[in-house]
Design a protein around this motif. Structure first.
Motif, PDB file in Angstrom:
ATOM      1  N   ALA A 110      -5.607 -15.924  -1.973  1.00  0.00           N
ATOM      2  CA  ALA A 110      -6.702 -14.966  -1.848  1.00  0.00           C
ATOM      3  C   ALA A 110      -6.919 -14.546  -0.396  1.00  0.00           C
ATOM      4  O   ALA A 110      -7.169 -13.368  -0.108  1.00  0.00           O
ATOM      5  N   GLU A 111      -6.821 -15.498   0.517  1.00  0.00           N
ATOM      6  CA  GLU A 111      -6.974 -15.155   1.931  1.00  0.00           C
ATOM      7  C   GLU A 111      -5.878 -14.193   2.379  1.00  0.00           C
ATOM      8  O   GLU A 111      -6.139 -13.222   3.102  1.00  0.00           O
ATOM      9  N   GLN A 112      -4.648 -14.446   1.956  1.00  0.00           N
ATOM     10  CA  GLN A 112      -3.532 -13.577   2.332  1.00  0.00           C
ATOM     11  C   GLN A 112      -3.672 -12.195   1.693  1.00  0.00           C
ATOM     12  O   GLN A 112      -3.383 -11.176   2.320  1.00  0.00           O
ATOM     13  N   VAL A 113      -4.119 -12.166   0.451  1.00  0.00           N
ATOM     14  CA  VAL A 113      -4.353 -10.879  -0.214  1.00  0.00           C
ATOM     15  C   VAL A 113      -5.434 -10.093   0.523  1.00  0.00           C
ATOM     16  O   VAL A 113      -5.314  -8.882   0.746  1.00  0.00           O
ATOM     17  N   GLY A 114      -6.502 -10.781   0.908  1.00  0.00           N
ATOM     18  CA  GLY A 114      -7.566 -10.113   1.646  1.00  0.00           C
ATOM     19  C   GLY A 114      -7.066  -9.515   2.954  1.00  0.00           C
ATOM     20  O   GLY A 114      -7.415  -8.386   3.312  1.00  0.00           O
ATOM     21  N   LEU A 115      -6.226 -10.259   3.664  1.00  0.00           N
ATOM     22  CA  LEU A 115      -5.673  -9.749   4.919  1.00  0.00           C
ATOM     23  C   LEU A 115      -4.778  -8.540   4.673  1.00  0.00           C
ATOM     24  O   LEU A 115      -4.813  -7.557   5.427  1.00  0.00           O
ATOM     25  N   ALA A 155       3.037  -6.570   2.292  1.00  0.00           N
ATOM     26  CA  ALA A 155       3.146  -5.345   3.079  1.00  0.00           C
ATOM     27  C   ALA A 155       4.547  -4.749   2.962  1.00  0.00           C
ATOM     28  O   ALA A 155       4.702  -3.521   2.878  1.00  0.00           O
ATOM     29  N   GLU A 156       5.568  -5.601   2.951  1.00  0.00           N
ATOM     30  CA  GLU A 156       6.939  -5.107   2.805  1.00  0.00           C
ATOM     31  C   GLU A 156       7.134  -4.436   1.453  1.00  0.00           C
ATOM     32  O   GLU A 156       7.773  -3.375   1.355  1.00  0.00           O
ATOM     33  N   LEU A 157       6.603  -5.029   0.397  1.00  0.00           N
ATOM     34  CA  LEU A 157       6.743  -4.437  -0.934  1.00  0.00           C
ATOM     35  C   LEU A 157       6.056  -3.074  -1.006  1.00  0.00           C
ATOM     36  O   LEU A 157       6.597  -2.132  -1.585  1.00  0.00           O
ATOM     37  N   HIS A 158       4.877  -2.976  -0.420  1.00  0.00           N
ATOM     38  CA  HIS A 158       4.193  -1.683  -0.438  1.00  0.00           C
ATOM     39  C   HIS A 158       4.953  -0.645   0.380  1.00  0.00           C
ATOM     40  O   HIS A 158       5.086   0.512  -0.032  1.00  0.00           O
ATOM     41  N   GLN A 159       5.455  -1.047   1.546  1.00  0.00           N
ATOM     42  CA  GLN A 159       6.208  -0.115   2.379  1.00  0.00           C
ATOM     43  C   GLN A 159       7.469   0.352   1.660  1.00  0.00           C
ATOM     44  O   GLN A 159       7.856   1.519   1.763  1.00  0.00           O
ATOM     45  N   ARG A 160       8.094  -0.536   0.905  1.00  0.00           N
ATOM     46  CA  ARG A 160       9.344  -0.205   0.229  1.00  0.00           C
ATOM     47  C   ARG A 160       9.127   0.732  -0.951  1.00  0.00           C
ATOM     48  O   ARG A 160       9.933   1.637  -1.194  1.00  0.00           O
ATOM     49  N   TYR A 161       8.043   0.517  -1.719  1.00  0.00           N
ATOM     50  CA  TYR A 161       7.869   1.244  -2.978  1.00  0.00           C
ATOM     51  C   TYR A 161       6.668   2.194  -3.001  1.00  0.00           C
ATOM     52  O   TYR A 161       6.632   3.110  -3.834  1.00  0.00           O
ATOM     53  N   ASN A 173      -4.689  -2.014   4.243  1.00  0.00           N
ATOM     54  CA  ASN A 173      -4.576  -0.934   3.251  1.00  0.00           C
ATOM     55  C   ASN A 173      -3.390  -1.094   2.318  1.00  0.00           C
ATOM     56  O   ASN A 173      -2.870  -0.106   1.788  1.00  0.00           O
ATOM     57  N   VAL A 174      -2.960  -2.325   2.076  1.00  0.00           N
ATOM     58  CA  VAL A 174      -1.991  -2.583   1.015  1.00  0.00           C
ATOM     59  C   VAL A 174      -2.755  -2.530  -0.309  1.00  0.00           C
ATOM     60  O   VAL A 174      -3.742  -3.262  -0.480  1.00  0.00           O
ATOM     61  N   PRO A 175      -2.353  -1.671  -1.252  1.00  0.00           N
ATOM     62  CA  PRO A 175      -3.147  -1.444  -2.467  1.00  0.00           C
ATOM     63  C   PRO A 175      -2.944  -2.528  -3.522  1.00  0.00           C
ATOM     64  O   PRO A 175      -2.184  -2.374  -4.469  1.00  0.00           O
ATOM     65  N   ILE A 176      -3.638  -3.627  -3.356  1.00  0.00           N
ATOM     66  CA  ILE A 176      -3.552  -4.744  -4.301  1.00  0.00           C
ATOM     67  C   ILE A 176      -4.692  -4.611  -5.302  1.00  0.00           C
ATOM     68  O   ILE A 176      -5.859  -4.528  -4.924  1.00  0.00           O
ATOM     69  N   GLU A 177      -4.330  -4.608  -6.585  1.00  0.00           N
ATOM     70  CA  GLU A 177      -5.301  -4.325  -7.644  1.00  0.00           C
ATOM     71  C   GLU A 177      -5.913  -5.588  -8.250  1.00  0.00           C
ATOM     72  O   GLU A 177      -6.904  -5.497  -8.982  1.00  0.00           O
ATOM     73  N   GLY A 178      -5.351  -6.751  -7.987  1.00  0.00           N
ATOM     74  CA  GLY A 178      -5.917  -7.959  -8.564  1.00  0.00           C
ATOM     75  C   GLY A 178      -5.021  -9.159  -8.367  1.00  0.00           C
ATOM     76  O   GLY A 178      -3.878  -9.050  -7.902  1.00  0.00           O
ATOM     77  N   MET A 199     -10.057   0.032   3.797  1.00  0.00           N
ATOM     78  CA  MET A 199      -9.632  -1.066   2.904  1.00  0.00           C
ATOM     79  C   MET A 199      -9.487  -0.539   1.489  1.00  0.00           C
ATOM     80  O   MET A 199     -10.317   0.235   1.011  1.00  0.00           O
ATOM     81  N   HIS A 200      -8.412  -0.965   0.821  1.00  0.00           N
ATOM     82  CA  HIS A 200      -8.148  -0.478  -0.537  1.00  0.00           C
ATOM     83  C   HIS A 200      -9.244  -0.918  -1.502  1.00  0.00           C
ATOM     84  O   HIS A 200      -9.686  -2.063  -1.478  1.00  0.00           O
ATOM     85  N   GLN A 201      -9.663  -0.010  -2.366  1.00  0.00           N
ATOM     86  CA  GLN A 201     -10.656  -0.300  -3.409  1.00  0.00           C
ATOM     87  C   GLN A 201      -9.957  -0.360  -4.764  1.00  0.00           C
ATOM     88  O   GLN A 201      -9.520   0.660  -5.288  1.00  0.00           O
ATOM     89  N   PRO A 202      -9.799  -1.538  -5.362  1.00  0.00           N
ATOM     90  CA  PRO A 202      -9.122  -1.645  -6.666  1.00  0.00           C
ATOM     91  C   PRO A 202      -9.858  -0.859  -7.744  1.00  0.00           C
ATOM     92  O   PRO A 202     -11.090  -0.764  -7.732  1.00  0.00           O
ATOM     93  N   SER A 203      -9.084  -0.326  -8.688  1.00  0.00           N
ATOM     94  CA  SER A 203      -9.704   0.499  -9.731  1.00  0.00           C
ATOM     95  C   SER A 203      -9.051   0.350 -11.099  1.00  0.00           C
ATOM     96  O   SER A 203      -9.556   0.905 -12.074  1.00  0.00           O
ATOM     97  N   LEU A 204      -7.950  -0.387 -11.213  1.00  0.00           N
ATOM     98  CA  LEU A 204      -7.205  -0.399 -12.468  1.00  0.00           C
ATOM     99  C   LEU A 204      -7.747  -1.398 -13.486  1.00  0.00           C
ATOM    100  O   LEU A 204      -7.673  -1.156 -14.688  1.00  0.00           O
ATOM    101  N   PHE A 205      -8.249  -2.525 -13.021  1.00  0.00           N
ATOM    102  CA  PHE A 205      -8.595  -3.604 -13.935  1.00  0.00           C
ATOM    103  C   PHE A 205     -10.087  -3.890 -13.917  1.00  0.00           C
ATOM    104  O   PHE A 205     -10.789  -3.588 -12.951  1.00  0.00           O
ATOM    105  N   GLN A 206     -10.576  -4.473 -15.000  1.00  0.00           N
ATOM    106  CA  GLN A 206     -12.011  -4.693 -15.165  1.00  0.00           C
ATOM    107  C   GLN A 206     -12.542  -5.822 -14.295  1.00  0.00           C
ATOM    108  O   GLN A 206     -13.758  -5.920 -14.095  1.00  0.00           O
TER     109      GLN A 206
END
Length: 382
Positions: free
Chosen positions: A305-310, A275-281, A315-320, A1-8
């Motif tokens: 939030a539920e959709q972001v969690g899924l 997921a499509e956006l991550h796959q594309r870019y 492993n979609v890298p969502i930072e916030g 699972m992605h671990q966010p790191s960019l924002f406080q």
């Protein structure tokens, strides 16, 4: 699972900072209309009470550069210093639909002036903070091209010139990034645009190809920035640093028809869009804007939030997730009270009423995503 790191903080607050001119010629200034320019210290402090230590905020170019090449930072510097003092991390919008009156947005001078302004702003931020800075150069290139270039809803009141405006705004964003990196090589950039889904109605079979072609338009600005499309513009992968995804309950609709409601068989789950956006870019994603009005605020945050969690479990890298707007605001066209925020309008002392339903859901989701919160905030990023 992605671990966010960019924002406080995983949850951010977004301050509406539009400065465009309406069709009647009136210029909006949402930072002033919401009182945030006056009560920034109160607002940042209140967000921190709700666990929000990162935010989107904006500069008002039309106030800063009233005379070409001369910058008056009095409308920005207090906000910058307040954020620094309080340890609130900011993504600074440099152009949120507005520009100085003496510039013709269609001419090459717009690109040149914006790049010089961006460099001057970055120099000031670097001198004041000395930390890694985050910028959104031009907000919602695709939406602005449609609303201001095709439909004439607001400046530059274009009709049928959306593609031309989109190209111009991409040029300006690239020029600004280059200018900022010359001043601050470590600066980061969030390229913000709406994510949408468009399809033909299953009840009334229609042109699937036309619907899909319309859906694909959402990628054009991002594709131009990273060089996938119109490579003559000079796009490069590094210009698409962080993909900012704006997503609301009306971002899915039938081609030529009505909005598709959440839960309908034709509604595409948000996790699939991400997921499509991550796959594309292949770039980190930030939900840069999301929210709802009235009593739907908490329920909508729960869905997102539920959709972001899924998506993150895939492993979609969502930072916030940025709650936007974080303050209630007067409507662009009719100045009606838009009850969208965690916080309401300010009273004479800057105090704002908290929307209990959204605050409760935010508390629940912060607990859910708690393990993803950065563990140290010693190196605050402003």
């Amino acid at each position: 699972m992605h671990q966010p790191s960019l924002f406080q903080s995983f949850f951010l607050g977004g301050f509406e900072c539009s400065t465009h001119r309406r069709g009647d010629g009136r210029r909006l200034d949402l930072l002033a209309a919401t009182g945030h320019d006056r009560w920034a210290a109160h607002d940042y402090a209140t967000l921190q009470q709700h666990g929000i230590r990162s935010a989107r905020d904006g500069l008002r170019w039309h106030l800063i550069e009233r005379t070409p090449g001369r910058y008056d930072w009095s409308s920005f510097l207090p906000m910058l210093r307040t954020a620094q003092e309080q340890g609130t991390q900011i993504i600074w919008d440099l152009c949120h639909y507005g520009w100085p009156d003496d510039i013709d947005v269609w001419r090459p001078e717009f690109v040149e002036r914006f790049a010089r302004f961006a460099a001057a702003a970055a120099r000031l931020v670097r001198e004041e903070t000395g930390a890694t800075a985050y910028y959104s150069p031009i907000n919602e290139i695709s939406y602005w091209a449609w609303a201001g270039g095709d439909q004439g809803h607001f400046n530059p009141m274009g009709l049928g010139r959306g593609a031309e405006l989109k190209v111009q705004l991409v040029r300006a964003s690239i020029a600004a990034i280059e200018a900022i990196r010359a001043v601050d090589p470590a600066a980061r950039f969030v390229q913000v645009d709406p994510a949408i889904h468009v399809c033909a109605s299953s009840d009334r079979p229609g042109p699937q190809r036309e619907a899909e072609n319309y859906r694909q338009v959402q990628f054009e600005a991002w594709d131009m920035l990273c060089g996938k499309a119109w490579p003559g513009l000079g796009g490069k992968p590094e210009y698409l640093d962080i993909v900012g995804v704006n997503y609301y309950s009306d971002n899915q609709w039938y081609h030529g028809g009505c909005t598709i409601p959440v839960g309908h068989a034709d509604y595409r789950p948000f996790q699939g869009i991400l997921a499509e956006l991550h796959q594309r870019y292949g770039r980190p994603l930030l939900i840069a804007e999301t929210g709802a009005e009235g009593d739907a605020r908490g329920q909508w945050l729960r869905y997102v939030a539920e959709q972001v969690g899924l998506a993150m479990q895939r492993n979609v890298p969502i930072e916030g997730i940025c709650l936007y707007p974080i303050l209630d605001y007067p409507g662009w066209d009719d100045e009606r009270h838009c009850p969208t925020g965690l916080l309401g309008f300010a009273d004479a002392e800057g105090r704002r009423e908290v929307h209990a339903g959204l605050a409760d859901e935010l508390r629940l989701q912060r607990t859910r995503f708690g393990l993803l919160e950065p563990q140290s905030h010693a190196a605050a990023v402003i």
